[in-house]
Design a protein around this motif. Sequence first.
Motif, PDB file in Angstrom:
ATOM      1  N   ILE A  74       0.808  -1.217   0.000  1.00 58.64           N
ATOM      2  CA  ILE A  74       0.000   0.000   0.000  1.00 58.64           C
ATOM      3  C   ILE A  74       0.843   1.271   0.000  1.00 58.64           C
ATOM      4  CG2 ILE A  74      -2.032  -1.047   1.077  1.00 58.64           C
ATOM      5  CD1 ILE A  74      -1.066   0.161   3.740  1.00 58.64           C
ATOM      6  N   ASN A  75       2.166   1.136   0.189  1.00 60.29           N
ATOM      7  CA  ASN A  75       3.013   2.314   0.270  1.00 60.29           C
ATOM      8  C   ASN A  75       4.375   2.006  -0.348  1.00 60.29           C
ATOM      9  OD1 ASN A  75       4.755   4.404   1.100  1.00 60.29           O
ATOM     10  ND2 ASN A  75       3.556   4.765   2.943  1.00 60.29           N
ATOM     11  N   ASP A  76       4.707   2.694  -1.432  1.00 64.42           N
ATOM     12  CA  ASP A  76       5.977   2.457  -2.122  1.00 64.42           C
ATOM     13  C   ASP A  76       7.189   2.850  -1.281  1.00 64.42           C
ATOM     14  OD1 ASP A  76       4.727   1.445  -4.345  1.00 64.42           O
ATOM     15  OD2 ASP A  76       4.703   3.358  -5.415  1.00 64.42           O
ATOM     16  N   GLU A  77       6.980   3.671  -0.267  1.00 62.95           N
ATOM     17  CA  GLU A  77       8.083   4.165   0.553  1.00 62.95           C
ATOM     18  C   GLU A  77       8.902   3.034   1.172  1.00 62.95           C
ATOM     19  OE1 GLU A  77       8.425   6.575   4.720  1.00 62.95           O
ATOM     20  OE2 GLU A  77       6.967   7.303   3.253  1.00 62.95           O
ATOM     21  N   TYR A  78       8.244   2.011   1.652  1.00 66.40           N
ATOM     22  CA  TYR A  78       8.971   0.902   2.286  1.00 66.40           C
ATOM     23  C   TYR A  78       9.002  -0.364   1.445  1.00 66.40           C
ATOM     24  CZ  TYR A  78       4.167   0.540   4.002  1.00 66.40           C
ATOM     25  OH  TYR A  78       2.811   0.528   4.085  1.00 66.40           O
ATOM     26  N   LYS A  92      12.848  -1.082   0.276  1.00 66.04           N
ATOM     27  CA  LYS A  92      13.688  -1.360   1.445  1.00 66.04           C
ATOM     28  C   LYS A  92      13.309  -2.686   2.107  1.00 66.04           C
ATOM     29  CE  LYS A  92      13.384   0.193   5.786  1.00 66.04           C
ATOM     30  NZ  LYS A  92      12.749   0.522   6.815  1.00 66.04           N
ATOM     31  N   ASN A  93      12.036  -2.906   2.351  1.00 69.36           N
ATOM     32  CA  ASN A  93      11.605  -4.099   3.070  1.00 69.36           C
ATOM     33  C   ASN A  93      11.839  -5.388   2.283  1.00 69.36           C
ATOM     34  OD1 ASN A  93      10.892  -2.321   5.039  1.00 69.36           O
ATOM     35  ND2 ASN A  93       8.719  -2.809   5.031  1.00 69.36           N
ATOM     36  N   LEU A  94      11.642  -5.328   0.979  1.00 68.40           N
ATOM     37  CA  LEU A  94      11.891  -6.532   0.179  1.00 68.40           C
ATOM     38  C   LEU A  94      13.389  -6.814   0.061  1.00 68.40           C
ATOM     39  CD1 LEU A  94       9.148  -6.466  -2.581  1.00 68.40           C
ATOM     40  CD2 LEU A  94       9.330  -7.975  -0.608  1.00 68.40           C
ATOM     41  N   MET A  95      14.194  -5.789  -0.019  1.00 65.41           N
ATOM     42  CA  MET A  95      15.643  -5.993  -0.064  1.00 65.41           C
ATOM     43  C   MET A  95      16.140  -6.580   1.263  1.00 65.41           C
ATOM     44  SD  MET A  95      16.854  -2.621  -2.211  1.00 65.41           S
ATOM     45  CE  MET A  95      18.502  -2.691  -1.615  1.00 65.41           C
ATOM     46  N   ILE A  96      15.649  -6.051   2.366  1.00 68.27           N
ATOM     47  CA  ILE A  96      16.067  -6.533   3.693  1.00 68.27           C
ATOM     48  C   ILE A  96      15.644  -7.982   3.919  1.00 68.27           C
ATOM     49  CG2 ILE A  96      15.613  -6.261   6.174  1.00 68.27           C
ATOM     50  CD1 ILE A  96      15.524  -3.230   5.680  1.00 68.27           C
ATOM     51  N   VAL A 127       3.667  -6.532   1.440  1.00 73.28           N
ATOM     52  CA  VAL A 127       4.685  -5.676   2.033  1.00 73.28           C
ATOM     53  C   VAL A 127       3.987  -4.587   2.838  1.00 73.28           C
ATOM     54  CG1 VAL A 127       6.693  -4.222   1.579  1.00 73.28           C
ATOM     55  CG2 VAL A 127       6.142  -6.118   0.017  1.00 73.28           C
ATOM     56  N   GLU A 128       4.291  -4.587   4.123  1.00 77.01           N
ATOM     57  CA  GLU A 128       3.759  -3.569   5.024  1.00 77.01           C
ATOM     58  C   GLU A 128       4.926  -2.825   5.654  1.00 77.01           C
ATOM     59  OE1 GLU A 128      -0.156  -5.266   6.895  1.00 77.01           O
ATOM     60  OE2 GLU A 128       1.400  -6.821   6.910  1.00 77.01           O
ATOM     61  N   GLU A 129       4.618  -1.836   6.450  1.00 70.97           N
ATOM     62  CA  GLU A 129       5.659  -1.004   7.029  1.00 70.97           C
ATOM     63  C   GLU A 129       6.630  -1.810   7.896  1.00 70.97           C
ATOM     64  OE1 GLU A 129       6.196   3.161   9.487  1.00 70.97           O
ATOM     65  OE2 GLU A 129       4.185   2.370   9.138  1.00 70.97           O
ATOM     66  N   GLU A 130       6.107  -2.721   8.701  1.00 71.93           N
ATOM     67  CA  GLU A 130       6.960  -3.470   9.633  1.00 71.93           C
ATOM     68  C   GLU A 130       7.098  -4.952   9.296  1.00 71.93           C
ATOM     69  OE1 GLU A 130       5.816  -2.728  13.673  1.00 71.93           O
ATOM     70  OE2 GLU A 130       5.738  -0.570  13.363  1.00 71.93           O
ATOM     71  N   PHE A 131       6.331  -5.425   8.339  1.00 71.44           N
ATOM     72  CA  PHE A 131       6.350  -6.850   8.016  1.00 71.44           C
ATOM     73  C   PHE A 131       6.353  -7.082   6.514  1.00 71.44           C
ATOM     74  CE2 PHE A 131       4.430  -6.796  12.217  1.00 71.44           C
ATOM     75  CZ  PHE A 131       5.062  -7.856  12.845  1.00 71.44           C
ATOM     76  N   VAL A 132       6.976  -8.187   6.136  1.00 74.32           N
ATOM     77  CA  VAL A 132       6.791  -8.760   4.813  1.00 74.32           C
ATOM     78  C   VAL A 132       6.186 -10.136   5.067  1.00 74.32           C
ATOM     79  CG1 VAL A 132       7.927  -9.716   2.771  1.00 74.32           C
ATOM     80  CG2 VAL A 132       8.685  -7.518   3.704  1.00 74.32           C
ATOM     81  N   THR A 133       5.103 -10.407   4.387  1.00 75.60           N
ATOM     82  CA  THR A 133       4.445 -11.703   4.527  1.00 75.60           C
ATOM     83  C   THR A 133       4.573 -12.458   3.206  1.00 75.60           C
ATOM     84  OG1 THR A 133       2.833 -10.734   6.044  1.00 75.60           O
ATOM     85  CG2 THR A 133       2.279 -12.874   5.089  1.00 75.60           C
ATOM     86  N   LEU A 134       5.066 -13.686   3.297  1.00 69.91           N
ATOM     87  CA  LEU A 134       5.129 -14.577   2.149  1.00 69.91           C
ATOM     88  C   LEU A 134       4.060 -15.634   2.335  1.00 69.91           C
ATOM     89  CD1 LEU A 134       6.367 -15.922  -0.394  1.00 69.91           C
ATOM     90  CD2 LEU A 134       7.994 -17.069   1.151  1.00 69.91           C
ATOM     91  N   ILE A 186      10.461  -6.814   9.899  1.00 68.08           N
ATOM     92  CA  ILE A 186      11.534  -5.964   9.381  1.00 68.08           C
ATOM     93  C   ILE A 186      12.344  -5.341  10.529  1.00 68.08           C
ATOM     94  CG2 ILE A 186      12.044  -3.872   8.037  1.00 68.08           C
ATOM     95  CD1 ILE A 186      11.184  -6.380   6.395  1.00 68.08           C
ATOM     96  N   ASN A 187      11.685  -4.966  11.595  1.00 65.03           N
ATOM     97  CA  ASN A 187      12.379  -4.342  12.735  1.00 65.03           C
ATOM     98  C   ASN A 187      13.421  -5.275  13.341  1.00 65.03           C
ATOM     99  OD1 ASN A 187      10.900  -1.966  12.492  1.00 65.03           O
ATOM    100  ND2 ASN A 187       9.261  -2.754  13.799  1.00 65.03           N
ATOM    101  N   GLU A 188      13.138  -6.576  13.366  1.00 62.71           N
ATOM    102  CA  GLU A 188      14.099  -7.542  13.904  1.00 62.71           C
ATOM    103  C   GLU A 188      15.304  -7.710  12.980  1.00 62.71           C
ATOM    104  OE1 GLU A 188      12.004 -11.186  14.636  1.00 62.71           O
ATOM    105  OE2 GLU A 188      10.807 -10.312  16.267  1.00 62.71           O
ATOM    106  N   LEU A 189      15.091  -7.522  11.677  1.00 62.41           N
ATOM    107  CA  LEU A 189      16.183  -7.684  10.725  1.00 62.41           C
ATOM    108  C   LEU A 189      17.096  -6.465  10.686  1.00 62.41           C
ATOM    109  CD1 LEU A 189      14.281  -9.265   7.708  1.00 62.41           C
ATOM    110  CD2 LEU A 189      15.645 -10.419   9.432  1.00 62.41           C
ATOM    111  N   GLU A 190      16.556  -5.315  10.999  1.00 72.64           N
ATOM    112  CA  GLU A 190      17.333  -4.068  10.919  1.00 72.64           C
ATOM    113  C   GLU A 190      18.239  -3.888  12.133  1.00 72.64           C
ATOM    114  OE1 GLU A 190      14.968  -0.834   8.327  1.00 72.64           O
ATOM    115  OE2 GLU A 190      14.138  -1.205  10.320  1.00 72.64           O
TER     116      GLU A 190
END
Length: 176
Positions: free
Chosen positions: A81-85, A88-92, A123-130, A171-175
């Motif tokens: 819903i937001n290109d901003e993250y 970054k989130n998919l790369m992380i 892809v969400e601000e704090e999570f990526v769900t597969l 994502i927060n745990e990975l950063e």
Amino acid sequence: MNNLDVYLKSRHDFVNQFQLLYTYKQLGKVDEMESLLDELYNDLKQEQLFLNAPCRKFVQAVFDYKISVSGFKWTFEIECINDEYYQKNLMISDSILYEIYKIFINHHLYCDDNVQILLRLTVEEEFVTLSISFDHVDVEAKEIYKMFSEYELEIISINEEQCELEFFININELEV
């Protein structure tokens, strides 16, 4: 599978779909033709989004396997819903997505050569769900939990016909 085999396989699949469209046109079945065109367009659009996703290691592994097997029907979906993250989130999360996918493929959780597989990335601000959905299941829930014990997994559904797994990557745990 060499490059010629890959090309011939993809060309064969495309010709089959095109032939069906042409048959609908010849028979005057406009609704069926439009429905198939919409489906093909949406599938190709989602596959293109998936191919261009910034989780390159994961995408490469998926498509290396996709072109090496026949009989599988692949569907891809990406939601964000937001290109901003998104980038970054998919790369992380790329390495974790890759590891989960390799476990999935190496353990052959399906028992048929004609499997339909849906891969969905949310892809969400704090999570990526597969999400991985597939049919012709050949394993029990406890075995799946054991295989993926290192990851945050929820089994959405499982029976002999179909299975849907969701993996949550914080994502927060990975950063940290």
